[in-house]
Design a protein around this motif. Structure first.
Motif, short mmCIF file in Angstrom:
data_model
loop_
_atom_site.label_atom_id
_atom_site.label_comp_id
_atom_site.label_asym_id
_atom_site.label_seq_id
_atom_site.Cartn_x
_atom_site.Cartn_y
_atom_site.Cartn_z
N GLU A 56 61.45 -16.66 -104.65
CA GLU A 56 60.75 -15.42 -105.01
C GLU A 56 59.97 -14.96 -103.79
N ARG A 57 59.75 -13.67 -103.74
CA ARG A 57 58.93 -13.10 -102.67
C ARG A 57 57.54 -12.85 -103.24
N VAL A 58 56.53 -13.29 -102.48
CA VAL A 58 55.14 -13.15 -102.93
C VAL A 58 54.31 -12.63 -101.76
N PRO A 59 53.16 -12.00 -102.04
CA PRO A 59 52.30 -11.55 -100.95
C PRO A 59 51.82 -12.73 -100.09
N ASP A 60 51.72 -12.49 -98.80
CA ASP A 60 51.19 -13.49 -97.87
C ASP A 60 49.67 -13.41 -97.94
N PRO A 61 48.99 -14.49 -98.32
CA PRO A 61 47.53 -14.44 -98.45
C PRO A 61 46.81 -14.22 -97.12
N THR A 62 47.51 -14.44 -95.99
CA THR A 62 46.88 -14.26 -94.68
C THR A 62 47.11 -12.88 -94.09
N ASP A 63 48.00 -12.09 -94.72
CA ASP A 63 48.33 -10.76 -94.19
C ASP A 63 48.82 -9.91 -95.35
N ALA A 64 48.02 -8.97 -95.77
CA ALA A 64 48.33 -8.15 -96.95
C ALA A 64 49.62 -7.35 -96.78
N ARG A 65 50.04 -7.11 -95.55
CA ARG A 65 51.26 -6.33 -95.31
C ARG A 65 52.51 -7.19 -95.38
N ALA A 66 52.35 -8.49 -95.28
CA ALA A 66 53.51 -9.39 -95.20
C ALA A 66 53.80 -10.04 -96.54
#
Length: 151
Positions: free
Chosen positions: A87-97
């Protein structure tokens, strides 16, 4: 006076000798994964799948590690996602990634693959002996220092 490193000219080159056992293990792991009911995993998908870190991995990193284009990695991840493995999930270190991480179905593949790897390694130890296997692992870990930028 420095000694020239030994270069072995007889038989296959060292890179091929490293690759052949890897491919044999890869085949055994994929066979075990298929036999366990995950028959839709392809070798190309497995090469991306095995590079997903415990907390997830960015698509660009998966592509770089698998030595494929970002587009190819994206296509393989799309396939794995449709099959319920990732699954694809938001990167907690970069909101754009976004990160690619294992979904519950993908988590169920891990013990199967791990057991297959352990079985192959036991066979290799039985064939080579513990001392040679230890020396081989030590040498490969040393080579990893200069060949694996993700180590």
């Amino acid at each position: 006076m420095t000694e020239e490193p030994a270069v072995h000219q007889d038989g296959p080159n060292t890179g091929l000798l490293l690759f052949l056992p890897y491919r044999a293990m890869e085949r055994r792991v994929l066979d075990a994964v298929h036999a366990a009911g995950f028959a839709d995993v392809t070798p190309a998908q497995a090469r991306v799948f095995q590079r997903i870190g415990p907390g997830g991995t960015r698509l660009t990193d998966l592509a770089e590690q698998a030595l494929i284009t970002k587009q190819s990695a994206g296509s393989l991840v799309d396939q794995l996602e449709r099959a319920g493995y990732v699954e694809r999930v938001p990167d907690p270190t970069d909101a754009r990634a976004r990160l690619v991480r294992l979904a519950p179905r993908g988590e169920r593949v891990l013990p199967v693959a791990t057991a297959a790897v352990a079985e192959v390694e036991r066979e290799w130890v039985a064939h080579l002996g513990a001392r040679r296997t230890g020396a081989l692992r030590e040498a490969l870990l040393r080579l990893r220092e200069i060949t694996d930028p993700w180590a």
